[in-house]
Motif scaffolding. Structure first.
Motif, PDB file in Angstrom:
ATOM      1  N   HIS A  90       0.860  -1.187   0.000  1.00  0.00           N
ATOM      2  CA  HIS A  90       0.000   0.000   0.000  1.00  0.00           C
ATOM      3  C   HIS A  90       0.894   1.234   0.000  1.00  0.00           C
ATOM      4  CE1 HIS A  90      -3.434  -2.535   0.732  1.00  0.00           C
ATOM      5  NE2 HIS A  90      -2.779  -3.105   1.714  1.00  0.00           N
ATOM      6  N   SER A  91       0.322   2.390  -0.273  1.00  0.00           N
ATOM      7  CA  SER A  91       1.129   3.607  -0.305  1.00  0.00           C
ATOM      8  C   SER A  91       1.743   3.886   1.057  1.00  0.00           C
ATOM      9  CB  SER A  91       0.298   4.803  -0.761  1.00  0.00           C
ATOM     10  OG  SER A  91      -0.488   5.304   0.306  1.00  0.00           O
ATOM     11  N   GLU A  92       2.873   4.583   1.044  1.00  0.00           N
ATOM     12  CA  GLU A  92       3.565   4.924   2.284  1.00  0.00           C
ATOM     13  C   GLU A  92       2.682   5.822   3.152  1.00  0.00           C
ATOM     14  OE1 GLU A  92       7.982   6.431   3.638  1.00  0.00           O
ATOM     15  OE2 GLU A  92       7.585   6.007   1.545  1.00  0.00           O
ATOM     16  N   ALA A  93       1.846   6.638   2.535  1.00  0.00           N
ATOM     17  CA  ALA A  93       0.952   7.521   3.295  1.00  0.00           C
ATOM     18  C   ALA A  93       0.009   6.706   4.164  1.00  0.00           C
ATOM     19  CB  ALA A  93       0.166   8.418   2.343  1.00  0.00           C
ATOM     20  N   MET A 120       0.567   3.722   5.323  1.00  0.00           N
ATOM     21  CA  MET A 120       1.366   3.122   6.389  1.00  0.00           C
ATOM     22  C   MET A 120       1.633   4.133   7.498  1.00  0.00           C
ATOM     23  SD  MET A 120       1.419   0.159   5.218  1.00  0.00           S
ATOM     24  CE  MET A 120       2.457  -0.685   6.376  1.00  0.00           C
ATOM     25  N   VAL A 121       1.914   5.387   7.127  1.00  0.00           N
ATOM     26  CA  VAL A 121       2.152   6.435   8.122  1.00  0.00           C
ATOM     27  C   VAL A 121       0.875   6.694   8.912  1.00  0.00           C
ATOM     28  CG1 VAL A 121       2.677   8.891   8.438  1.00  0.00           C
ATOM     29  CG2 VAL A 121       4.065   7.508   6.889  1.00  0.00           C
ATOM     30  N   GLU A 122      -0.260   6.788   8.235  1.00  0.00           N
ATOM     31  CA  GLU A 122      -1.534   7.020   8.917  1.00  0.00           C
ATOM     32  C   GLU A 122      -1.816   5.916   9.927  1.00  0.00           C
ATOM     33  OE1 GLU A 122      -4.527   7.309   5.908  1.00  0.00           O
ATOM     34  OE2 GLU A 122      -3.850   9.274   5.225  1.00  0.00           O
ATOM     35  N   LYS A 123      -1.577   4.667   9.546  1.00  0.00           N
ATOM     36  CA  LYS A 123      -1.848   3.541  10.439  1.00  0.00           C
ATOM     37  C   LYS A 123      -0.971   3.568  11.680  1.00  0.00           C
ATOM     38  CE  LYS A 123      -2.233  -0.560   8.735  1.00  0.00           C
ATOM     39  NZ  LYS A 123      -1.976  -1.766   7.947  1.00  0.00           N
ATOM     40  N   SER A 124       0.216   4.144  11.585  1.00  0.00           N
ATOM     41  CA  SER A 124       1.136   4.116  12.724  1.00  0.00           C
ATOM     42  C   SER A 124       1.043   5.364  13.599  1.00  0.00           C
ATOM     43  CB  SER A 124       2.574   3.931  12.237  1.00  0.00           C
ATOM     44  OG  SER A 124       2.985   5.059  11.502  1.00  0.00           O
ATOM     45  N   SER A 161       6.970  -0.545  13.570  1.00  0.00           N
ATOM     46  CA  SER A 161       5.613  -0.695  14.081  1.00  0.00           C
ATOM     47  C   SER A 161       4.677  -1.309  13.041  1.00  0.00           C
ATOM     48  CB  SER A 161       5.066   0.671  14.546  1.00  0.00           C
ATOM     49  OG  SER A 161       5.082   1.585  13.479  1.00  0.00           O
ATOM     50  N   GLU A 162       5.200  -1.640  11.898  1.00  0.00           N
ATOM     51  CA  GLU A 162       4.460  -2.308  10.836  1.00  0.00           C
ATOM     52  C   GLU A 162       5.295  -3.491  10.366  1.00  0.00           C
ATOM     53  OE1 GLU A 162       1.440  -1.595   9.660  1.00  0.00           O
ATOM     54  OE2 GLU A 162       1.227   0.145  10.965  1.00  0.00           O
ATOM     55  N   ALA A 163       4.630  -4.553   9.964  1.00  0.00           N
ATOM     56  CA  ALA A 163       5.359  -5.721   9.471  1.00  0.00           C
ATOM     57  C   ALA A 163       6.146  -5.353   8.219  1.00  0.00           C
ATOM     58  CB  ALA A 163       4.388  -6.853   9.161  1.00  0.00           C
ATOM     59  N   TRP A 164       7.377  -5.834   8.140  1.00  0.00           N
ATOM     60  CA  TRP A 164       8.238  -5.596   6.983  1.00  0.00           C
ATOM     61  C   TRP A 164       7.634  -6.271   5.770  1.00  0.00           C
ATOM     62  CZ3 TRP A 164      12.423  -2.817   5.676  1.00  0.00           C
ATOM     63  CH2 TRP A 164      13.149  -3.208   4.564  1.00  0.00           C
ATOM     64  N   GLU A 165       7.506  -5.538   4.664  1.00  0.00           N
ATOM     65  CA  GLU A 165       6.990  -6.127   3.434  1.00  0.00           C
ATOM     66  C   GLU A 165       8.123  -6.353   2.439  1.00  0.00           C
ATOM     67  OE1 GLU A 165       3.465  -4.146   1.981  1.00  0.00           O
ATOM     68  OE2 GLU A 165       2.555  -4.186   3.967  1.00  0.00           O
ATOM     69  N   PHE A 166       8.874  -5.290   2.129  1.00  0.00           N
ATOM     70  CA  PHE A 166      10.063  -5.421   1.292  1.00  0.00           C
ATOM     71  C   PHE A 166      10.825  -4.110   1.355  1.00  0.00           C
ATOM     72  CE2 PHE A 166       6.886  -3.688  -1.562  1.00  0.00           C
ATOM     73  CZ  PHE A 166       7.577  -2.767  -2.331  1.00  0.00           C
ATOM     74  N   GLY A 167      11.993  -4.088   0.791  1.00  0.00           N
ATOM     75  CA  GLY A 167      12.786  -2.872   0.743  1.00  0.00           C
ATOM     76  C   GLY A 167      13.488  -2.771  -0.595  1.00  0.00           C
ATOM     77  N   THR A 168      13.983  -1.579  -0.881  1.00  0.00           N
ATOM     78  CA  THR A 168      14.712  -1.370  -2.124  1.00  0.00           C
ATOM     79  C   THR A 168      16.058  -0.720  -1.834  1.00  0.00           C
ATOM     80  OG1 THR A 168      13.741   0.818  -2.502  1.00  0.00           O
ATOM     81  CG2 THR A 168      12.600  -1.076  -3.476  1.00  0.00           C
ATOM     82  N   CYS A 169      16.969  -0.865  -2.760  1.00  0.00           N
ATOM     83  CA  CYS A 169      18.259  -0.184  -2.706  1.00  0.00           C
ATOM     84  C   CYS A 169      18.475   0.450  -4.069  1.00  0.00           C
ATOM     85  CB  CYS A 169      19.377  -1.163  -2.383  1.00  0.00           C
ATOM     86  SG  CYS A 169      20.996  -0.367  -2.276  1.00  0.00           S
ATOM     87  N   ASN A 170      18.651   1.760  -4.083  1.00  0.00           N
ATOM     88  CA  ASN A 170      18.806   2.524  -5.330  1.00  0.00           C
ATOM     89  C   ASN A 170      17.653   2.257  -6.293  1.00  0.00           C
ATOM     90  OD1 ASN A 170      21.120   3.411  -4.142  1.00  0.00           O
ATOM     91  ND2 ASN A 170      22.523   2.379  -5.530  1.00  0.00           N
ATOM     92  N   HIS A 184      10.097   3.564   8.625  1.00  0.00           N
ATOM     93  CA  HIS A 184       9.672   2.633   9.659  1.00  0.00           C
ATOM     94  C   HIS A 184      10.772   1.782  10.288  1.00  0.00           C
ATOM     95  CE1 HIS A 184       5.389   3.330   9.353  1.00  0.00           C
ATOM     96  NE2 HIS A 184       5.541   3.377   8.038  1.00  0.00           N
ATOM     97  N   TYR A 185      11.903   1.622   9.657  1.00  0.00           N
ATOM     98  CA  TYR A 185      12.860   0.633  10.125  1.00  0.00           C
ATOM     99  C   TYR A 185      14.278   1.167  10.197  1.00  0.00           C
ATOM    100  CZ  TYR A 185       8.937  -2.312   9.120  1.00  0.00           C
ATOM    101  OH  TYR A 185       7.681  -2.837   9.115  1.00  0.00           O
TER     102      TYR A 185
END
Length: 184
Positions: free
Chosen positions: A96-99, A101-105, A124-133, A158-159
Motif C-alpha cells: 500500500h502507499s507509504e501515506a 502506512m504512516v496514517e496507520k502508525s 511498528s508495521e510488518a516488513w513487506e520489502f525494501g529497495t536499494c537505489n 519505519h525501520y
C-alpha cells in the motif's frame, strides 16, 4: 507537465556530507508522500570536488539521470557510483502507499513488531520489502585493493537497518552528515 524535463539550480548552505531529499505530498496528492526522492551529496569546496560535481552534472544532463535499473546492473558510470564513492539509498517498501502506512502508525497505537538490542521499537508495521537505489537487488562495482566511501542512506520511515557486507572491513566515519570518531 507530464513528460517534461527541468533542472533545479540552487545554493547549498550545509556542511559537507550525505543528505537526501523527498516529496511530502503537495499537488501530487497524499499517496505520493516520499514517492520522489534521492540522495543529495554536499562536497567540500575545492577545485577537485568542483570538477567532480561538474562531471556528474554533465553526465546527468546528457543522460537524463541513469535509471535505477542501469545502476543495479553495475554500470560504474552512473550518479550512484563515481570515483571511489558508492551511494546505497535504502527505502522501505509497502504494497500500500507509504501515506497509508504512516496514517496507520500515527499515535503509537500499533504494537512493536521489531525491537533493537536495547528493547526500543524500530518497526511498528510488518516488513513487506525494501529497495536499494530503486531496485530489489543492487550489485555494487568495486575493485580489489581499493578503498571506497559507501554513503548509506536510510530513506525509509519505519525501520532501522543493520548493514553487513561479507568479508569487508568497514569503518564508520560520519553519521547524519556529521563526522564521528571512527568506529570499526
Amino acid at each position: 507537465s507530464p513528460s517534461s524535463k527541468f533542472l533545479y539550480e540552487f545554493v547549498v548552505e550545509e556542511s559537507p556530507g550525505t543528505y537526501w531529499w523527498h516529496t511530502h505530498s503537495g499537488t501530487l496528492g497524499i499517496h505520493a508522500i516520499n514517492a520522489i526522492h534521492g540522495p543529495l551529496i554536499v562536497h567540500p569546496e575545492g577545485e577537485e570536488k568542483k570538477q567532480l560535481v561538474d562531471n556528474l552534472n554533465s553526465y546527468a544532463v546528457a543522460n537524463s539521470l541513469a535509471s535505477a535499473e542501469d545502476a543495479s546492473m553495475g554500470d560504474a558510470n552512473t550518479p550512484w557510483y563515481y570515483g571511489n564513492e558508492r551511494i546505497l539509498f535504502f527505502k522501505d517498501g509497502f504494497v500500500h502507499s507509504e501515506a497509508i502506512m504512516v496514517e496507520k502508525s500515527m499515535g503509537g497505537l500499533n504494537e512493536a513488531v521489531s525491537v533493537d538490542d536495547r528493547g526500543y521499537t524500530v518497526g511498528s508495521e510488518a516488513w513487506e520489502f525494501g529497495t536499494c537505489n530503486g531496485g530489489m537487488r543492487e550489485i555494487v562495482p568495486v575493485s580489489a585493493g581499493k578503498t571506497y566511501r559507501f554513503r548509506l542512506i536510510n530513506g525509509g520511515v519505519h525501520y532501522g537497518l543493520r548493514i553487513n557486507i561479507a568479508d569487508l572491513k568497514m569503518k564508520v566515519i560520519a553519521a547524519d552528515s556529521e563526522p564521528v570518531e571512527p568506529l570499526v
